[in-house]
Motif scaffolding. Structure first.
Motif, PDB file in Angstrom:
ATOM      1  N   PHE A  24     -12.141  -6.416   6.725  1.00  0.00           N
ATOM      2  CA  PHE A  24     -11.571  -6.280   5.396  1.00  0.00           C
ATOM      3  C   PHE A  24     -10.456  -7.083   5.037  1.00  0.00           C
ATOM      4  CE2 PHE A  24     -13.978  -2.190   5.669  1.00  0.00           C
ATOM      5  CZ  PHE A  24     -15.070  -2.673   4.565  1.00  0.00           C
ATOM      6  N   ARG A  25     -10.485  -8.170   3.839  1.00  0.00           N
ATOM      7  CA  ARG A  25      -9.427  -8.849   3.555  1.00  0.00           C
ATOM      8  C   ARG A  25      -8.224  -8.153   3.148  1.00  0.00           C
ATOM      9  NH1 ARG A  25     -10.646 -13.202  -0.648  1.00  0.00           N
ATOM     10  NH2 ARG A  25     -11.933 -11.130  -1.382  1.00  0.00           N
ATOM     11  N   THR A 110     -14.527 -12.395   4.407  1.00  0.00           N
ATOM     12  CA  THR A 110     -14.824 -11.020   4.735  1.00  0.00           C
ATOM     13  C   THR A 110     -15.105 -10.064   3.484  1.00  0.00           C
ATOM     14  OG1 THR A 110     -12.479 -10.848   4.522  1.00  0.00           O
ATOM     15  CG2 THR A 110     -13.424 -10.891   6.745  1.00  0.00           C
ATOM     16  N   ASP A 111     -14.090  -9.867   2.774  1.00  0.00           N
ATOM     17  CA  ASP A 111     -14.268  -8.880   1.628  1.00  0.00           C
ATOM     18  C   ASP A 111     -14.777  -9.764   0.170  1.00  0.00           C
ATOM     19  OD1 ASP A 111     -14.286  -6.835  -0.083  1.00  0.00           O
ATOM     20  OD2 ASP A 111     -12.283  -6.307  -0.153  1.00  0.00           O
ATOM     21  N   ASN A 112     -15.791  -9.512  -0.490  1.00  0.00           N
ATOM     22  CA  ASN A 112     -16.152 -10.396  -1.440  1.00  0.00           C
ATOM     23  C   ASN A 112     -16.172  -9.285  -2.529  1.00  0.00           C
ATOM     24  OD1 ASN A 112     -17.111 -13.132  -0.686  1.00  0.00           O
ATOM     25  ND2 ASN A 112     -17.858 -11.609   0.911  1.00  0.00           N
ATOM     26  N   THR A 113     -15.895  -9.749  -3.964  1.00  0.00           N
ATOM     27  CA  THR A 113     -16.023  -8.811  -4.979  1.00  0.00           C
ATOM     28  C   THR A 113     -17.001  -9.596  -6.191  1.00  0.00           C
ATOM     29  OG1 THR A 113     -14.226 -10.009  -6.265  1.00  0.00           O
ATOM     30  CG2 THR A 113     -13.447  -7.960  -4.590  1.00  0.00           C
ATOM     31  N   ASP A 171     -19.883  -4.777   3.365  1.00  0.00           N
ATOM     32  CA  ASP A 171     -19.123  -5.161   2.238  1.00  0.00           C
ATOM     33  C   ASP A 171     -20.015  -5.214   0.822  1.00  0.00           C
ATOM     34  OD1 ASP A 171     -17.306  -6.729   0.739  1.00  0.00           O
ATOM     35  OD2 ASP A 171     -18.127  -8.647   1.355  1.00  0.00           O
ATOM     36  N   THR A 173     -20.385  -5.715  -3.367  1.00  0.00           N
ATOM     37  CA  THR A 173     -19.805  -6.570  -4.309  1.00  0.00           C
ATOM     38  C   THR A 173     -20.339  -6.271  -5.740  1.00  0.00           C
ATOM     39  OG1 THR A 173     -21.889  -8.186  -4.309  1.00  0.00           O
ATOM     40  CG2 THR A 173     -20.013  -8.597  -2.632  1.00  0.00           C
ATOM     41  N   ARG A 232      -9.397  -2.051   2.798  1.00  0.00           N
ATOM     42  CA  ARG A 232     -10.578  -1.147   2.145  1.00  0.00           C
ATOM     43  C   ARG A 232     -11.411  -2.365   1.370  1.00  0.00           C
ATOM     44  NH1 ARG A 232     -10.780   4.012   4.194  1.00  0.00           N
ATOM     45  NH2 ARG A 232      -8.742   4.718   4.566  1.00  0.00           N
ATOM     46  N   ASP A 233     -12.752  -1.820   1.351  1.00  0.00           N
ATOM     47  CA  ASP A 233     -13.686  -2.938   0.435  1.00  0.00           C
ATOM     48  C   ASP A 233     -13.499  -2.680  -1.120  1.00  0.00           C
ATOM     49  OD1 ASP A 233     -15.888  -4.423   0.202  1.00  0.00           O
ATOM     50  OD2 ASP A 233     -17.084  -2.748   0.144  1.00  0.00           O
ATOM     51  N   ASP A 234     -13.486  -3.901  -1.664  1.00  0.00           N
ATOM     52  CA  ASP A 234     -13.305  -4.010  -3.137  1.00  0.00           C
ATOM     53  C   ASP A 234     -14.536  -4.401  -3.771  1.00  0.00           C
ATOM     54  OD1 ASP A 234      -9.983  -4.915  -2.339  1.00  0.00           O
ATOM     55  OD2 ASP A 234     -10.299  -3.262  -3.523  1.00  0.00           O
ATOM     56  N   THR A 235     -14.799  -3.951  -5.189  1.00  0.00           N
ATOM     57  CA  THR A 235     -15.960  -4.659  -5.582  1.00  0.00           C
ATOM     58  C   THR A 235     -15.822  -5.001  -7.127  1.00  0.00           C
ATOM     59  OG1 THR A 235     -16.587  -2.108  -6.436  1.00  0.00           O
ATOM     60  CG2 THR A 235     -17.590  -2.828  -4.578  1.00  0.00           C
TER      61      THR A 235
END
Length: 246
Positions: A24-25, A110-113, A171, A173, A232-235
């Motif tokens: 996670f970024r 890594t973490d994509n939204t 991850d 999105t 933490r993962d973001d969406t």
């Protein structure tokens, strides 16, 4: 023996931290409406079973803040589950949505939204631009450029491309892309979508209902998940509703 056990435990903890940091970024410098109190942040990230506790909000729109011209709400059944509904925002009286822009984050390591915001372009019946309206926005990405209906055509329905829940430690999105149908007063319609016509992840769901005859889209409300903090993962944007006005 005790010292060896302690060293082993510390080693596992460090490996766990490295794994999370790699997956996670870290996004810093985010403030404003997305800041969260410390106690809310803790509760927001509790892991339970095979899922992670996050913000869910199925609040219905009330009459507060809704334009008097409003006659019907458009929604889809595949919106993402996380986040809070923002305020409903409307075009000026006598104007309707004829185009849109999307705020999209490019693919990350890594973490994509993906989709972070949607902006409506409002025009009156003479073709004059009267303004632009957005509801809550995610903080990542940039605007990709406007796309508009032909003259005297207005938005009448929409479709949303959404990635379903990927599972624990994957991850997510949520919403990736949106497209619309343009309709003239006589009832003719055609599909409008910003090239290339789709986002990177997820699938299109069913189209929303059409605005009633002699009405068109005039407002928007988005459901956006706040930034969740480091590792933490973001969406970001999960779901959207549009409003039809007479």
């Amino acid at each position: 023996m005790v010292i060896k056990s302690i060293r082993t435990l510390v080693g596992f903890m460090l490996v766990g931290q490295i794994f999370c940091a790699g997956f996670f970024r870290v996004r810093d410098g985010i403030g404003g409406e997305f800041e969260m109190p410390a106690d809310e942040t803790v509760n927001h990230h509790l892991e339970t079973g095979n899922d992670i506790t996050r913000d869910y909000d199925e609040t219905e729109v009330t009459e507060t803040g809704v334009d008097a011209r409003f006659v019907e709400m458009l929604r889809v059944n595949n919106g993402g589950p996380w986040g809070k509904w923002g305020p409903a925002k409307f075009c000026q009286e006598g104007s309707f949505a004829v185009g849109y822009d999307m705020k999209i984050e490019p693919k990350q390591l890594t973490d994509n939204t993906a989709l972070n915001a949607i902006k409506l372009i409002c025009e009156d019946e003479d073709g004059k631009v009267t303004g632009y309206v957005t509801s809550t926005e995610g903080p990542w990405g940039s605007w990709v450029g406007q796309t508009k209906c032909r003259k005297h055509f207005y938005f009448s329905s929409f479709d949303l491309q959404v990635e379903k829940y990927q599972g624990r430690m994957k991850d997510d999105t949520a919403a990736n892309y949106v497209k619309f149908k343009c309709r003239c007063r006589g009832g003719r319609t055609y599909e409008l979508v910003k090239p290339p016509g789709h986002g990177l992840w997820g699938t299109w769901g069913a189209w929303s209902n059409q605005c009633p005859n002699r009405t068109a889209v005039c407002g928007i409300q988005t459901k956006v998940e706040k930034p969740r903090g480091k590792f933490r993962d973001d969406t970001a944007l999960n779901d959207v509703r549009f409003f039809c006005c007479k």
